[in-house]
Design an enzyme around this catalytic site. Structure first.
Site, short mmCIF file in Angstrom:
data_model
loop_
_atom_site.label_atom_id
_atom_site.label_comp_id
_atom_site.label_asym_id
_atom_site.label_seq_id
_atom_site.Cartn_x
_atom_site.Cartn_y
_atom_site.Cartn_z
N ASP B 140 -8.13 -3.96 -10.75
CA ASP B 140 -8.50 -5.39 -10.41
C ASP B 140 -8.64 -6.12 -11.80
O ASP B 140 -8.40 -7.36 -11.77
CB ASP B 140 -9.55 -5.88 -9.53
CG ASP B 140 -9.15 -5.26 -8.17
OD1 ASP B 140 -7.93 -5.26 -7.89
OD2 ASP B 140 -10.18 -5.03 -7.45
N GLU B 242 -2.66 -10.44 -2.36
CA GLU B 242 -3.33 -10.38 -1.05
C GLU B 242 -4.60 -11.15 -0.71
O GLU B 242 -4.68 -11.57 0.31
CB GLU B 242 -3.70 -9.00 -0.74
CG GLU B 242 -4.68 -8.21 -1.45
CD GLU B 242 -4.98 -6.81 -1.40
OE1 GLU B 242 -4.15 -6.22 -0.44
OE2 GLU B 242 -5.79 -6.27 -1.89
#
Lengths: 406, 406
Positions: B140, B242
Site C-alpha cells: 500500500d 477498491e
C-alpha cells in the site's frame, strides 16, 4: 503451377491473446519472402476492416515494428466478434476484387474459421480465385483437430504462476482469508482452469479444488469439498472456471442483459467466484474472497510462454507458406511429436472440420472426483508452459531447542 | 558496549508481498554474521507464533533455503492480523524470557510497528533487556517517514504491466467490451492504483481514468468522465481503488458482515469495480466488465521489481545490524538520494512515529481533475519499478494504395 499473384489480407479475430501478434509477424515476414505477394494488408477490427475497407499497408511498416510484434500482446490490428450477414459476403468479395486480394489469412477461433471457410466457398462460386487460410488462436484451447492452440500456453503459464503465488498468499494469511476462489476464463471448456494445477509440486499446494464446465457443479458437494479442504489445512484455494454450470446445465453466473449478449447470442460470463464466495460465507461461515484477473490472464506478456510465442509465429508463417503453394480452405494445426523433450510440428486441417466445433477437456484429464485434473493432463500441458517455473523456497521448519511449560 | 547476547525472533505480519521473504533473508543472513546472536527463531503466524510458542529454528535451515527466500513470494513464516490483548503482552514476555530472546524484529505495516513498540516498552518496564526493530513492508506504500515501502515497487510493476496489457486488450476488442474497470488494492491510500499510470507512453494509452480514495468519488462526474473518454476512443480503461469513497465518505463497496470484519474493526473492501460496471451499463448503456487481480497483485513474483527485492533484503539486513549495535525501538526507513539515476539509502525512525500513522497520496501527485496522477507522481514512482518496461510495437498504420468507391 505458378503461384497466384496478388494482395494478401490478414485479420485478427475474437478475444486477444499474448501471442496473436506473433502469428501476424510470422505471416507478414513469410509474405515478404514471396514476390507473388504484391501487397500485405492488415484488416482493422477483423473482417469488419475488409467490409469497411479499413485496412493498413503492413508491407510498409518498418521491419523492427513487425519483429516487435512477437513481444507485443493483444491484437494490434484490433479484433471483432461479428457474425457476417449475407450482404457482407458480397461486399467483401467486391473489396477483394478492387484490391486484387488473392490471399486471405484469418487468425482466430472456430467462428473465424467458419467465416474464412464461407468466404473461400463464395469466392469459388463467384469465380474469384482466392486462397483462404486459417491460423489458430485461442487461450481457451478449445479448437478441434489441433494438439493445442497458440495463446493457450501463455495464458496457462500466467494461470499456473498466479495461482501458485495466490496460494502462497493464502497459506500465509489463511487465518484471515480462509477461502480464496480464483475465477478463470473459459466458456464451455475448462482447459485454462485446469492449467491452475500446473505449478503444484506437493499435495498441499494450491489449488486444492478445481471446477470446470465439463463437470456439472453440485453445490452441496462443493461445500463439502471446501469444508474438508479447510479442515485439513485451515485455508483453501479453489480454481473455478467462469463458465461452470449446475446439474441442470444452467451457467452459475452469466448476464443475459441485452447489452451483455453478443452477436453470436452468447451472454457475458463472469461472477461465478463471487457467487461461490457468498455461498461459502453464508453456508459454511468461512471468510471468502475472490481473485479474477479477467482479461489480464489472456494477454499478460511478461510471463508469456516462449514455446507459445514461437509456435504462434510458426503457424502464421506456415499458413502463408502453404497459401503461396496453393493450399486453400485449411487451418494450420499443431501436431505433437513428443512430450519429453517436447517436440511439435505443424499440419493442416479442413476449415469446415474446425468451424463451429469445440474441443472440451476429455475424461482422462479430469479426476473421477470431479474437482481435480489428472497426471495425464499435466503431462499434456506442462510442456506448453515453455520451461520450468522458477523454484520457491520451502522451510524444513526445524523445531526450536526447548519449550516453555505452559 | 558489548552487544547483547541472546536469541533473535523475527516475524512477518499483515498482508503478504512479493518481497517480505527477501526482508527475512536479509535479517537472517545478517544475524548469522554476529556470534552474539545465539539463536535465530522464526515466529509462525506473526506475533501469534510467539504467544503460542510456535516458532521454528531458522538458524538450522540450509543456506540455499534462506537464499531462495529472495525469490519466493508471500510470507513463508505465515502472517496474522491480530490485535494484542493486555494478557498477550505478559505471555510474550514470558516466552521471550524462557528463550532468552533479546532481539525482536517485526516485518510489517503500521499496526505491526505499534505492536513492536508496545512490546519494547513493556520489556523495559519489566526490566527484560530487549531490542525491538521494525522492518517496513506494505504494497500500500502508506507508511509514514519512509520514502517508500518494500513491497510497493513489485506490486506497482505488476499493476503497471497488467493495466498496460489489459489496455491493449481493450483497444483490440473495444467494440465488444467498451468499458473495462480494473480494481486495484488499497484501503485508504491510492498509491498502488496510481501506479497503473506508470506504463503510459501516449495520452491514448490506458488507463484513461484513475480513481483513488484520496479524492471523493462523485458518481455523476465519473459517468461524464467515462462517456467523454468513450466518445474519444471508443473504449475506456478505468483504474479504480477498491477503497474509493463517495462524497459523504462512505466506501463504495465494502462488506460489513460480521464474518468480513477483522480484528481491527475493518470490513472487507472489494467490489467497487463491479458496482461501477453495473452503473455504467444501466446509466450509459455501455458494455462494461471488470478485472480484479486481487491478491495476485501483491504477491506476483514473476514481475517483481529488482530494486524492490534488493531494498527489501537491505532493510532486513540493516534492522539486524542496527539491533546488534544496540539501536532499539526504531523502524528502518528508505531515504531517496536521487531519482535519476535512482539512488537510495536507509535511515531510522522511532516506531511510535510510524505506528498507526498513514501516508496518503499528496495533492501534488493527483491531478486537479481528480481522475489522474501528475508527472510528479510518475517521477517519484517510476524508479521503484526497477527498470524500464519492455517496449511494445506500435504500427505506423500506413494507408493502403487506393479505395474502392462505395
Amino acid at each position: 503451377m505458378a503461384a497466384l499473384k496478388g494482395t494478401m489480407v490478414i485479420g485478427q479475430s475474437g478475444g486477444p491473446t499474448a501471442v496473436i501478434n506473433a502469428s501476424l509477424a510470422g505471416a507478414v515476414l513469410e509474405a515478404k519472402r514471396h514476390p507473388e505477394i504484391e501487397g500485405i494488408y492488415g484488416a482493422l477490427d477483423g473482417i469488419l476492416g475488409v467490409i469497411h475497407e479499413n485496412m493498413v499497408d503492413l508491407g510498409r511498416e518498418r521491419p523492427e515494428v513487425i519483429e516487435g510484434l512477437r513481444s507485443t500482446p493483444s491484437a494490434i490490428l484490433a479484433s471483432c466478434r461479428y457474425k457476417l450477414a449475407a450482404a457482407d459476403y458480397e461486399r467483401i468479395l467486391a473489396v477483394f476484387r478492387a484490391h486484387n486480394v488473392r490471399y486471405f489469412l484469418y487468425i482466430g477461433g472456430n467462428d473465424s474459421m467458419d467465416t474464412a471457410h464461407r468466404l473461400g466457398r463464395l469466392a469459388a462460386e463467384k469465380k474469384h480465385r482466392l486462397v483462404v487460410m486459417g491460423i489458430p488462436k485461442t487461450v481457451d484451447n478449445d479448437l478441434a483437430c489441433t494438439d493445442h492452440c497458440p495463446g493457450y500456453g501463455s495464458a496457462a503459464r500466467f494461470t499456473a504462476l498466479s495461482v501458485r503465488d495466490a496460494g502462497r498468499d493464502s497459506q500465509a494469511i489463511g487465518s484471515v482469508d480462509s477461502v480464496k476462489i480464483i475465477e478463470i476464463m473459459g466458456r464451455n471448456a475448462g482447459w485454462l482452469t485446469a492449467a491452475s494445477a500446473l505449478a503444484r509440486e506437493d499435495p498441499d499446494d494450491a489449488p486444492h479444488l478445481i471446477y470446470v464446465p465439463e463437470r456439472p457443479l453440485n453445490l452441496a458437494r462443493l461445500l463439502e469439498d471446501v469444508q474438508r479442504a479447510y479442515d485439513r489445512r485451515h485455508y483453501v484455494v479453489v480454481a473455478v472456471c467462469e463458465g461452470v454450470k449446475d446439474e441442470s446445465g444452467n451457467v452459475l453466473a452469466e448476464s443475459r442483459l441485452p447489452i451483455d449478449v453478443d452477436a453470436f447470442g452468447q451472454g457475458q460470463r463472469g461472477g461465478a467466484a463471487d457467487v461461490l464466495c457468498q455461498l461459502i460465507k453464508s453456508r459454511l461461515g468461512l471468510k471468502a474472497r475472490f481473485d479474477k484477473a479477467g482479461t489480464i490472464q489472456r494477454v499478460f506478456m511478461a510471463t508469456a510462454s516462449p514455446v507459445d510465442v514461437k509456435e504462434a509465429a510458426l503457424v502464421g508463417e506456415m499458413a502463408m507458406r502453404h497459401a503461396v503453394a496453393g493450399v486453400t480452405d485449411r487451418m494450420v494445426t499443431l501436431e505433437r511429436i513428443a512430450d519429453d523433450p517436447y517436440q511439435c510440428t505443424t499440419g493442416l486441417v479442413e476449415l469446415a472440420k474446425v468451424a463451429n466445433a469445440e474441443r472440451l477437456l476429455p475424461d482422462e484429464f479430469l479426476s473421477p472426483s470431479g474437482n481435480d485434473v489428472t497426471a495425464a493432463f499435466t503431462a499434456y500441458a506442462r510442456p506448453l508452459l515453455g520451461g520450468p517455473l522458477p523454484p520457491y523456497a520451502r522451510l524444513a521448519r526445524y523445531p526450536v531447542a526447548r519449550r516453555l511449560a505452559d
